[in-house]
Design a protein around this motif. Structure first.
Motif, mmCIF file in Angstrom:
data_model
loop_
_atom_site.group_PDB
_atom_site.id
_atom_site.type_symbol
_atom_site.label_atom_id
_atom_site.label_comp_id
_atom_site.label_asym_id
_atom_site.label_seq_id
_atom_site.Cartn_x
_atom_site.Cartn_y
_atom_site.Cartn_z
ATOM 1 N N SER A 132 6.262 20.501 -22.002
ATOM 2 C CA SER A 132 5.680 20.273 -22.548
ATOM 3 C C SER A 132 6.613 18.833 -22.962
ATOM 4 N N ARG A 133 7.333 18.013 -22.514
ATOM 5 C CA ARG A 133 7.738 17.079 -21.893
ATOM 6 C C ARG A 133 7.809 15.621 -21.602
ATOM 7 N N VAL A 134 6.725 16.006 -20.893
ATOM 8 C CA VAL A 134 5.748 14.949 -19.556
ATOM 9 C C VAL A 134 7.188 13.078 -20.426
ATOM 10 N N VAL A 135 6.322 13.218 -21.949
ATOM 11 C CA VAL A 135 6.184 11.534 -22.181
ATOM 12 C C VAL A 135 7.742 11.550 -22.457
ATOM 13 N N VAL A 190 0.984 -1.497 -0.051
ATOM 14 C CA VAL A 190 0.092 0.183 0.153
ATOM 15 C C VAL A 190 1.333 1.164 -0.145
ATOM 16 N N TYR A 191 1.751 1.460 1.034
ATOM 17 C CA TYR A 191 2.378 2.044 0.900
ATOM 18 C C TYR A 191 3.505 2.440 -0.719
ATOM 19 N N GLY A 192 4.059 1.687 -1.300
ATOM 20 C CA GLY A 192 4.555 1.618 -2.083
ATOM 21 C C GLY A 192 3.251 2.005 -3.433
ATOM 22 N N LEU A 193 2.797 1.581 -3.719
ATOM 23 C CA LEU A 193 1.656 2.037 -4.412
ATOM 24 C C LEU A 193 0.750 3.866 -4.346
ATOM 25 N N VAL A 194 0.726 4.215 -2.756
ATOM 26 C CA VAL A 194 0.359 5.376 -2.793
ATOM 27 C C VAL A 194 2.376 5.942 -3.669
ATOM 28 N N ALA A 195 2.663 5.933 -3.044
ATOM 29 C CA ALA A 195 4.343 6.447 -3.178
ATOM 30 C C ALA A 195 4.193 6.486 -4.314
ATOM 31 N N TYR A 196 4.587 5.410 -5.730
ATOM 32 C CA TYR A 196 4.596 5.923 -7.163
ATOM 33 C C TYR A 196 3.340 6.175 -8.002
ATOM 34 N N THR A 197 2.044 6.338 -7.014
ATOM 35 C CA THR A 197 1.026 6.937 -8.035
ATOM 36 C C THR A 197 1.096 8.775 -7.641
ATOM 37 N N MET A 198 1.799 8.706 -6.378
ATOM 38 C CA MET A 198 2.022 10.655 -6.436
ATOM 39 C C MET A 198 3.110 11.073 -7.440
ATOM 40 N N TRP A 199 3.864 10.068 -7.428
ATOM 41 C CA TRP A 199 4.844 10.404 -8.458
ATOM 42 C C TRP A 199 4.367 10.032 -9.605
ATOM 43 N N GLY A 200 3.701 9.327 -10.497
ATOM 44 C CA GLY A 200 2.740 9.697 -11.351
ATOM 45 C C GLY A 200 2.389 10.696 -11.660
ATOM 46 N N PHE A 201 1.878 11.438 -10.795
ATOM 47 C CA PHE A 201 1.130 12.191 -11.217
ATOM 48 C C PHE A 201 1.588 13.720 -10.926
ATOM 49 N N PHE A 202 2.856 13.687 -10.552
ATOM 50 C CA PHE A 202 4.013 15.017 -10.307
ATOM 51 C C PHE A 202 3.586 15.915 -11.485
ATOM 52 N N PRO A 203 4.240 15.319 -12.492
ATOM 53 C CA PRO A 203 3.684 16.768 -13.643
ATOM 54 C C PRO A 203 2.380 17.499 -13.727
ATOM 55 N N ILE A 204 1.275 16.755 -13.352
ATOM 56 C CA ILE A 204 0.250 17.581 -12.743
ATOM 57 C C ILE A 204 0.468 18.648 -11.772
ATOM 58 N N TYR A 205 1.122 17.919 -10.998
ATOM 59 C CA TYR A 205 1.047 19.474 -9.833
ATOM 60 C C TYR A 205 2.606 20.450 -10.345
ATOM 61 N N PHE A 206 3.891 20.277 -11.006
ATOM 62 C CA PHE A 206 5.153 20.884 -11.301
ATOM 63 C C PHE A 206 4.252 21.671 -12.678
ATOM 64 N N LYS A 207 3.186 21.315 -13.307
ATOM 65 C CA LYS A 207 2.715 21.999 -14.198
ATOM 66 C C LYS A 207 1.736 23.612 -13.129
ATOM 67 N N MET A 208 1.803 22.889 -12.567
ATOM 68 C CA MET A 208 0.009 24.082 -11.309
ATOM 69 C C MET A 208 1.108 25.237 -11.353
ATOM 70 N N LEU A 209 2.593 25.367 -10.851
ATOM 71 C CA LEU A 209 3.504 26.239 -10.385
ATOM 72 C C LEU A 209 4.090 27.107 -11.031
ATOM 73 N N ARG A 210 3.948 26.986 -12.794
ATOM 74 C CA ARG A 210 3.816 27.962 -13.568
ATOM 75 C C ARG A 210 3.148 29.455 -13.235
ATOM 76 N N PRO A 211 3.824 30.956 -13.567
ATOM 77 C CA PRO A 211 4.547 30.906 -14.206
ATOM 78 C C PRO A 211 5.884 31.235 -13.862
ATOM 79 N N SER A 212 6.433 30.358 -12.448
ATOM 80 C CA SER A 212 7.772 30.307 -11.990
ATOM 81 C C SER A 212 8.288 29.525 -12.830
ATOM 82 N N PRO A 213 9.820 29.922 -13.099
ATOM 83 C CA PRO A 213 10.433 29.084 -13.997
ATOM 84 C C PRO A 213 11.145 28.487 -12.808
ATOM 85 N N PRO A 214 11.468 26.894 -13.941
ATOM 86 C CA PRO A 214 11.889 25.759 -13.224
ATOM 87 C C PRO A 214 12.929 26.190 -12.745
#
Length: 309
Positions: free
Chosen positions: A95-98, A9-33
């Motif tokens: 736009s290089r999530v893939v 369960v811990y592993g599933l939650v951790a990897y699922t969170m990492w899998g959706f990280f692109p959505i989170y970090f796109k929400m931090l724009r317009p801050s530069p990387p």
């Protein structure tokens, strides 16, 4: 719930969170990387310091300061994870999530290759086949992109080298993340000071200037960084290595789905063929790992059954 099931369960939650990280970090724009990276580092230090303070666990710092070699290893690990984080944030907001998904798909193959070249480990035949198929996949993807997929290769190489260094050290995850973030904190703070005072090339810092939600999300990036790492540590202590190896594919699968389905990044036929070869390599790699683990378990059982003279 059994301890092993809790680990899954811990592993599933951790990897699922990492899998959706692109959505989170796109929400931090317009801050530069680089601004996002600097805040991620600083707020990680703050959050882990609070966790360690609640646990009253600071004795590891004395051992660390008395061991220059360990401190040097952690500093190198910090640089590598900083490169990994920075490359990931840049790729997501370009736009290089893939391509980030590709990087984490090929990371296990890079780790195995590092084991051969650095640790002088001997590979089994199927592992060599998996690496060969993975190399062919990278060549096809290079033809498709018109250049080497350098974002994916940087992510895989930086995280692979980071994993190699971490394997040789013995700091628990919370303590390790605190020290690594602390090593990066001074340059991060210096960059943010320059960004606020001098303005930088992009018009200055965006933190606190966009919206309350944006500011809170930047602060929360430290929690978002630390929580899946702590969950992963809990999984690693409870789940067999083969199970953990299979779980690790959840994150890049989700990242690929986010890139293609949510952000509509292109997936031409040649790129799909390259990814297909990567998946074939990973299937070979995983099947070999499962077979090896079962053989080792049978050998241990046979050894335990031998009479003691």
């Amino acid at each position: 719930m059994s301890d092993e099931r809790r680990g899954y369960v811990y592993g599933l939650v951790a990897y699922t969170m990492w899998g959706f990280f692109p959505i989170y970090f796109k929400m931090l724009r317009p801050s530069p990387p680089l601004e996002i990276l600097a805040h991620r580092v600083l707020w990680s230090v703050v959050f882990i310091a609070l966790v360690l303070g609640a646990m009253r666990n600071w004795r590891f710092l004395g051992r660390l300061l008395r061991t220059p070699r360990l401190l040097g290893g952690i500093s190198l690990a910090a640089v590598l994870i900083g490169i990994n984080w920075g490359t990931y944030i840049y790729a997501v907001n370009s736009s290089r999530v893939v391509e980030t998904a590709l990087g984490y798909f090929i990371t296990p193959l890079v780790v195995v290759l590092l084991g051969v070249t650095v640790l002088r480990e001997r590979l089994r035949a199927l592992q060599w086949v998996a690496i060969g198929v993975g190399g062919l996949a990278v060549a096809i993807l290079a033809l498709d992109y018109g250049h080497l997929p350098y974002v994916a290769l940087t992510l895989a190489a930086s995280f692979g080298c980071y994993s190699l260094i971490k394997k040789r050290m013995s700091l628990p995850p919370a303590e390790g993340l605190f020290v690594e973030s602390a090593v990066l904190a001074l340059p991060a703070l210096a960059f943010l000071t320059w960004l606020n005072v001098a303005g930088g090339t992009d018009g200055g810092a965006k933190f606190g200037q966009v919206s309350v939600t944006h500011t809170l999300l930047m602060i929360f990036s430290g929690v978002a960084t630390a929580v899946p790492l702590l969950l992963f540590a809990g999984a690693a202590n409870r789940v067999p290595l083969v199970g953990l190896g299979i779980l690790q594919y959840i994150a890049p699968i989700l990242q690929l789905a986010v890139g293609v389905l949510l952000y509509h990044e292109p997936m031409p036929l040649a790129r799909l063929a390259g990814f297909g070869l990567v998946w074939i390599a990973l299937i070979i790699f995983t099947v070999d790992g499962i077979r090896s683990a079962r053989t080792a378990a049978r050998n241990r059982a046979a050894a335990a059954a031998l009479p003691v003279h």
